[in-house]
Design an enzyme around this catalytic site. Sequence first.
Site, PDB file in Angstrom:
ATOM      1  N   GLU A   1     -14.952  64.561 -42.404  1.00 31.50           N
ATOM      2  CA  GLU A   1     -14.935  63.601 -43.530  1.00 31.50           C
ATOM      3  C   GLU A   1     -14.313  62.268 -43.106  1.00 31.50           C
ATOM      4  OE1 GLU A   1     -15.035  64.641 -47.392  1.00 31.50           O
ATOM      5  OE2 GLU A   1     -15.943  66.579 -46.993  1.00 31.50           O
TER       6      GLU A   1
ATOM      7  N   THR B   1     -21.259  71.631 -42.608  1.00 37.86           N
ATOM      8  CA  THR B   1     -20.475  72.688 -43.258  1.00 37.86           C
ATOM      9  C   THR B   1     -21.344  73.371 -44.310  1.00 37.86           C
ATOM     10  OG1 THR B   1     -18.431  71.455 -42.905  1.00 37.86           O
ATOM     11  CG2 THR B   1     -18.383  73.130 -44.629  1.00 37.86           C
TER      12      THR B   1
ATOM     13  N   GLY C   1     -24.570  61.224 -32.245  1.00 40.87           N
ATOM     14  CA  GLY C   1     -24.589  59.771 -32.081  1.00 40.87           C
ATOM     15  C   GLY C   1     -24.416  59.002 -33.389  1.00 40.87           C
ATOM     16  N   ALA C   2     -24.335  59.710 -34.499  1.00 46.20           N
ATOM     17  CA  ALA C   2     -24.085  59.031 -35.779  1.00 46.20           C
ATOM     18  C   ALA C   2     -23.123  59.900 -36.594  1.00 46.20           C
ATOM     19  CB  ALA C   2     -25.378  58.786 -36.548  1.00 46.20           C
ATOM     20  N   GLY C   3     -21.895  60.010 -36.079  1.00 42.05           N
ATOM     21  CA  GLY C   3     -20.856  60.763 -36.777  1.00 42.05           C
ATOM     22  C   GLY C   3     -19.948  59.774 -37.486  1.00 42.05           C
TER      23      GLY C   3
ATOM     24  N   GLU D   1     -25.065  63.073 -37.565  1.00 42.41           N
ATOM     25  CA  GLU D   1     -26.062  63.356 -36.524  1.00 42.41           C
ATOM     26  C   GLU D   1     -25.393  63.167 -35.165  1.00 42.41           C
ATOM     27  OE1 GLU D   1     -29.422  60.775 -37.100  1.00 42.41           O
ATOM     28  OE2 GLU D   1     -29.809  61.565 -39.114  1.00 42.41           O
TER      29      GLU D   1
ATOM     30  N   THR E   1     -12.867  60.596 -39.206  1.00 47.28           N
ATOM     31  CA  THR E   1     -11.703  60.836 -38.336  1.00 47.28           C
ATOM     32  C   THR E   1     -10.529  59.965 -38.805  1.00 47.28           C
ATOM     33  OG1 THR E   1     -12.284  59.012 -36.887  1.00 47.28           O
ATOM     34  CG2 THR E   1     -13.246  61.160 -36.331  1.00 47.28           C
TER      35      THR E   1
ATOM     36  N   PHE F   1     -23.798  69.096 -47.434  1.00 46.66           N
ATOM     37  CA  PHE F   1     -23.936  67.642 -47.326  1.00 46.66           C
ATOM     38  C   PHE F   1     -24.349  67.338 -45.896  1.00 46.66           C
ATOM     39  CE2 PHE F   1     -21.627  63.587 -46.389  1.00 46.66           C
ATOM     40  CZ  PHE F   1     -22.074  62.777 -47.424  1.00 46.66           C
TER      41      PHE F   1
HETATM   42  N1  CAA Z   1     -16.457  53.830 -50.619  1.00 45.63           N
HETATM   43  C1  CAA Z   1     -17.387  53.106 -51.252  1.00 45.63           C
HETATM   44  N2  CAA Z   1     -18.213  52.239 -50.622  1.00 45.63           N
HETATM   45  C2  CAA Z   1     -18.059  52.102 -49.300  1.00 45.63           C
HETATM   46  C3  CAA Z   1     -17.093  52.830 -48.563  1.00 45.63           C
HETATM   47  C4  CAA Z   1     -16.266  53.731 -49.281  1.00 45.63           C
HETATM   48  N3  CAA Z   1     -15.339  54.483 -48.674  1.00 45.63           N
HETATM   49  N4  CAA Z   1     -17.177  52.485 -47.265  1.00 45.63           N
HETATM   50  C5  CAA Z   1     -18.150  51.574 -47.176  1.00 45.63           C
HETATM   51  N5  CAA Z   1     -18.682  51.369 -48.412  1.00 45.63           N
HETATM   52  C6  CAA Z   1     -19.739  50.427 -48.751  1.00 45.63           C
HETATM   53  C7  CAA Z   1     -19.243  49.020 -48.436  1.00 45.63           C
HETATM   54  O1  CAA Z   1     -18.548  48.468 -49.540  1.00 45.63           O
HETATM   55  C8  CAA Z   1     -20.515  48.276 -48.137  1.00 45.63           C
HETATM   56  O2  CAA Z   1     -21.113  47.878 -49.356  1.00 45.63           O
HETATM   57  P1  CAA Z   1     -21.688  46.355 -49.522  1.00 45.63           P
HETATM   58  O3  CAA Z   1     -22.878  46.355 -48.600  1.00 45.63           O
HETATM   59  O4  CAA Z   1     -22.038  46.269 -50.963  1.00 45.63           O
HETATM   60  O5  CAA Z   1     -20.578  45.461 -49.089  1.00 45.63           O
HETATM   61  C9  CAA Z   1     -21.392  49.336 -47.502  1.00 45.63           C
HETATM   62  O6  CAA Z   1     -20.885  50.634 -47.918  1.00 45.63           O
HETATM   63  C10 CAA Z   1     -21.379  49.258 -45.998  1.00 45.63           C
HETATM   64  O7  CAA Z   1     -20.034  49.319 -45.605  1.00 45.63           O
HETATM   65  P2  CAA Z   1     -19.502  48.893 -44.179  1.00 45.63           P
HETATM   66  O8  CAA Z   1     -20.076  47.570 -43.806  1.00 45.63           O
HETATM   67  O9  CAA Z   1     -18.018  49.048 -44.181  1.00 45.63           O
HETATM   68  O10 CAA Z   1     -20.197  50.014 -43.293  1.00 45.63           O
HETATM   69  P3  CAA Z   1     -19.991  50.352 -41.789  1.00 45.63           P
HETATM   70  O11 CAA Z   1     -21.315  50.707 -41.241  1.00 45.63           O
HETATM   71  O12 CAA Z   1     -19.151  49.323 -41.116  1.00 45.63           O
HETATM   72  O13 CAA Z   1     -19.196  51.765 -41.808  1.00 45.63           O
HETATM   73  C11 CAA Z   1     -17.491  53.356 -42.104  1.00 45.63           C
HETATM   74  C12 CAA Z   1     -18.184  52.098 -42.604  1.00 45.63           C
HETATM   75  C13 CAA Z   1     -16.205  53.383 -42.904  1.00 45.63           C
HETATM   76  C14 CAA Z   1     -17.152  53.350 -40.646  1.00 45.63           C
HETATM   77  C15 CAA Z   1     -18.409  54.549 -42.441  1.00 45.63           C
HETATM   78  O14 CAA Z   1     -19.506  54.607 -41.557  1.00 45.63           O
HETATM   79  C16 CAA Z   1     -17.696  55.881 -42.447  1.00 45.63           C
HETATM   80  O15 CAA Z   1     -16.994  56.198 -43.392  1.00 45.63           O
HETATM   81  N6  CAA Z   1     -17.876  56.700 -41.381  1.00 45.63           N
HETATM   82  C17 CAA Z   1     -17.373  58.048 -41.353  1.00 45.63           C
HETATM   83  C18 CAA Z   1     -18.426  59.010 -41.803  1.00 45.63           C
HETATM   84  C19 CAA Z   1     -17.850  60.247 -42.368  1.00 45.63           C
HETATM   85  O16 CAA Z   1     -16.816  60.250 -43.020  1.00 45.63           O
HETATM   86  N7  CAA Z   1     -18.556  61.361 -42.190  1.00 45.63           N
HETATM   87  C20 CAA Z   1     -18.184  62.590 -42.762  1.00 45.63           C
HETATM   88  C21 CAA Z   1     -19.290  63.558 -42.688  1.00 45.63           C
HETATM   89  S1  CAA Z   1     -19.247  64.766 -43.952  1.00 45.63           S
HETATM   90  C22 CAA Z   1     -18.137  65.920 -43.504  1.00 45.63           C
HETATM   91  O17 CAA Z   1     -17.420  65.780 -42.568  1.00 45.63           O
HETATM   92  C23 CAA Z   1     -18.094  67.097 -44.403  1.00 45.63           C
HETATM   93  C24 CAA Z   1     -17.417  68.270 -43.788  1.00 45.63           C
HETATM   94  O18 CAA Z   1     -17.964  68.941 -42.947  1.00 45.63           O
HETATM   95  C25 CAA Z   1     -16.095  68.663 -44.227  1.00 45.63           C
END
Ligand code: CAA
Length: 360
Positions: free
Chosen positions: A346, A156, A127-129, A125, A348, A121
Amino acid sequence: MLVFTKKHAKIQQEMEKFAREEVAPFVEKMEEGVFPRPLIEKMSKQGFMGIPFNKRYGGLGLDFISYILAIHEISKKSAALGVILSVHTSVCTNPILTFGTEKQRERYGKRLASGDILGAFALTETGAGSDAGSLKTKAEKDGDVYILNGAKQFITNGGEADIYLVFARTNKGITAFIVDKETAGLKVGKDEKKMGLHGSRTTSLYFENMKVHKDNRLGDEGEGFKIAMSNLNIGRIGIAAQALGIAEASLEEALLFMKRGKKSLLPLANMATRIEGAKLLTYQAAFLKQKRKPCRKEASMAKLFAARTAVYVTSGVLDCLAEYRGLPNHHAERFFRDAKVCEIYEGTSEIQKIVISRSL
Ligand code: CAA
């Protein structure tokens, strides 16, 4: 105590046996940095790479709780294998089978669910974590293809996966693409040297004029962020189960040594209590997901609490076992090193708090 159905007890026993007989003997190799390919092959043969997916698409046809039990049990022996399985299943195979066209399900979903190929997945990036929505990788449409330029970080299964689910920005917003590892223009960076999870791979990915056919776009243009977010909910329950597995294994290790040394078990009381709390939150979130009920808040609560519990328990256990340092088969320091990242990837812990607070 959580009460599982007979079917759940059966898969739990099966996974415990697999973890004890197959995973545990491979842990030392993983600690030396060996990727557990032989284990993944064995898991594929037994259907463990596609536990919650329909048999029609190569899955084992079990439910979501069974899948969470599998990550939980495997992570007791190897959190590295736990995250490999979690990323492959929750955030690569699941979105393809959920949002994919019939052709994409047949071509990619089926092979992923059956374990013939491994998935990854690619969202994060530089600056975009945490602020995933600000990602900069570009996808420009040119006839039947999209041309992708940009880079991803901390992926991962990077370099080991056959398929990457890549998120890039088109004119209409963030869009998801299914990218084959053989695609020209895709380059994999070096394996990151990590504090823990030594058996797993974490790399950068670089896209230089990488052409992806429009048939490999997952969902519509602009739907990528929602696809990523809704799958992260599922992924976060998996990471909660991983953290829970680490915490429980660490506590079991402490019990073993402390009972043998006739020590007071009082320092373990808080740890055991927190573990029970983490378990209830994790399986509650899994239950909601299984019932197709909203689980965004509950998934974040489970991940927040279970990750903190893993760090708390593994750190406390090191204190309890300080005098046993250096004994053979002493896994406590590995559990401690493996636990921390559960508070980071996934989303912080601060991100989980944002998700929870917005749901209140
Ligand atoms: N489930 C479903 N929908 C969601 C959601 C969720 N958890 N979080 C946001 N959305 C939807 C919102 O409902 C919204 O939809 P609408 O436009 O219809 O209202 C849309 O997405 C935008 O949401 P936000 O305005 O809340 O978005 P935001 O830009 O403010 O950011 C955030 C939300 C929660 C901070 C998000 O950016 C986030 O979760 N960041 C963390 C990223 C992350 O978890 N990365 C993990 C990388 S993968 C990984 O780590 C794998 C590994 O190696 C183990």
